[in-house]
Design a protein around this motif. Structure first.
Motif, PDB file in Angstrom:
ATOM      1  N   ILE A 289     -21.639  52.489  -8.504  1.00 20.49           N
ATOM      2  CA  ILE A 289     -22.365  51.459  -7.759  1.00 20.49           C
ATOM      3  C   ILE A 289     -23.312  52.121  -6.755  1.00 20.49           C
ATOM      4  N   LYS A 290     -22.832  53.127  -6.063  1.00 18.17           N
ATOM      5  CA  LYS A 290     -23.657  53.836  -5.080  1.00 18.17           C
ATOM      6  C   LYS A 290     -24.869  54.476  -5.758  1.00 18.17           C
ATOM      7  N   LYS A 291     -24.673  55.082  -6.909  1.00 22.38           N
ATOM      8  CA  LYS A 291     -25.780  55.699  -7.655  1.00 22.38           C
ATOM      9  C   LYS A 291     -26.790  54.647  -8.115  1.00 22.38           C
ATOM     10  N   ILE A 292     -26.298  53.510  -8.595  1.00 23.26           N
ATOM     11  CA  ILE A 292     -27.196  52.445  -9.045  1.00 23.26           C
ATOM     12  C   ILE A 292     -28.059  51.952  -7.893  1.00 23.26           C
ATOM     13  N   ARG A 293     -27.467  51.812  -6.733  1.00 22.48           N
ATOM     14  CA  ARG A 293     -28.209  51.307  -5.574  1.00 22.48           C
ATOM     15  C   ARG A 293     -29.333  52.242  -5.136  1.00 22.48           C
ATOM     16  N   THR A 294     -29.288  53.513  -5.535  1.00 23.95           N
ATOM     17  CA  THR A 294     -30.379  54.436  -5.182  1.00 23.95           C
ATOM     18  C   THR A 294     -31.633  54.186  -6.017  1.00 23.95           C
TER      19      THR A 294
ATOM     20  N   LYS B 259     -18.303  46.360  -2.467  1.00 24.88           N
ATOM     21  CA  LYS B 259     -19.433  47.240  -2.795  1.00 24.88           C
ATOM     22  C   LYS B 259     -20.522  46.491  -3.577  1.00 24.88           C
ATOM     23  N   LEU B 260     -20.202  45.277  -3.997  1.00 24.15           N
ATOM     24  CA  LEU B 260     -21.117  44.469  -4.809  1.00 24.15           C
ATOM     25  C   LEU B 260     -21.628  43.286  -3.999  1.00 24.15           C
ATOM     26  N   ASP B 261     -22.549  42.544  -4.588  1.00 28.79           N
ATOM     27  CA  ASP B 261     -23.123  41.381  -3.903  1.00 28.79           C
ATOM     28  C   ASP B 261     -22.414  40.079  -4.228  1.00 28.79           C
TER      29      ASP B 261
ATOM     30  N   GLY C 251     -31.875  45.291  -6.621  1.00 35.40           N
ATOM     31  CA  GLY C 251     -31.465  43.919  -6.904  1.00 35.40           C
ATOM     32  C   GLY C 251     -29.989  43.697  -6.609  1.00 35.40           C
ATOM     33  N   LYS C 252     -29.557  42.482  -6.853  1.00 42.03           N
ATOM     34  CA  LYS C 252     -28.156  42.110  -6.639  1.00 42.03           C
ATOM     35  C   LYS C 252     -27.277  42.677  -7.760  1.00 42.03           C
ATOM     36  N   LEU C 253     -26.057  43.066  -7.402  1.00 40.65           N
ATOM     37  CA  LEU C 253     -25.115  43.619  -8.366  1.00 40.65           C
ATOM     38  C   LEU C 253     -23.811  42.831  -8.369  1.00 40.65           C
ATOM     39  N   THR C 254     -23.232  42.734  -9.536  1.00 39.20           N
ATOM     40  CA  THR C 254     -21.906  42.148  -9.680  1.00 39.20           C
ATOM     41  C   THR C 254     -21.202  42.830 -10.847  1.00 39.20           C
ATOM     42  N   TYR C 255     -19.987  42.452 -11.050  1.00 39.88           N
ATOM     43  CA  TYR C 255     -19.171  42.908 -12.165  1.00 39.88           C
ATOM     44  C   TYR C 255     -18.542  41.657 -12.759  1.00 39.88           C
TER      45      TYR C 255
END
Length: 168
Positions: free
Chosen positions: A3-8, A31-33, A12-16
């Protein structure tokens, strides 16, 4: 770490997408939105449950999701939700899918299930909406293919979705 790597590289918004019985066990929602839930909760074993019966069945689930949302400080997003257009569609859908050919087609059961979901969740502040499963693009939308499937296309269910989504 993912998740941290994706945010770099993605802002946009993230979920699982956690299954309806899995979401409370995920330890990294913060850690997600969104708290993502595949919302195929078994609500009723009735062949054609009424909207009222389904609204009642949703009440403890809604209460639990609301409390979880408050605890995690994230809104709940239904990463998938939907109902087959067959009798028993508001029950254990994963079991229905195995015997699709012998299931009894019923648009009203599907429409009732959609209506109850929206009656319960639409007015809440913790629910961020969701993604209806399943929607066919034109080239795949043969009436035979869609008949007992999850899609509300060309069925009573589409009028329920249209009604709710056209509200201001």
């Amino acid at each position: 770490g993912l998740i941290k790597k994706i945010r770099t590289v993605y802002d946009g918004k993230l979920t699982y997408a956690a299954n309806w019985d899995e979401y409370p066990h995920i330890t990294w929602w913060d850690k997600l939105d969104y708290i993502g839930v595949d919302a195929y909760f078994p609500l009723s074993q009735s062949a054609i449950p009424s909207v009222e019966e389904l609204v009642q069945a949703w009440q403890p689930i809604s209460k639990e999701l609301s409390a979880f949302s408050k605890k995690i400080k994230r809104p709940v997003l239904f990463t998938e939700y939907g109902y087959m257009s067959v009798e028993g569609c508001a029950g254990r859908t994963w079991e229905l899918e195995k015997n699709r050919a012998v299931l009894t087609y019923n648009e009203q059961a599907q429409a009732n299930a959609f209506e109850a979901l929206y009656q319960v969740f639409w007015p809440t502040s913790f629910w961020a909406g969701g993604f209806v499963w399943k929607w066919y693009p034109n080239e795949f939308s043969s009436p035979q293919r869609m008949k007992k499937d999850y899609t509300p296309q060309n069925k009573l269910g589409i009028s329920i979705l249209s009604s709710w989504y056209s509200k201001e």
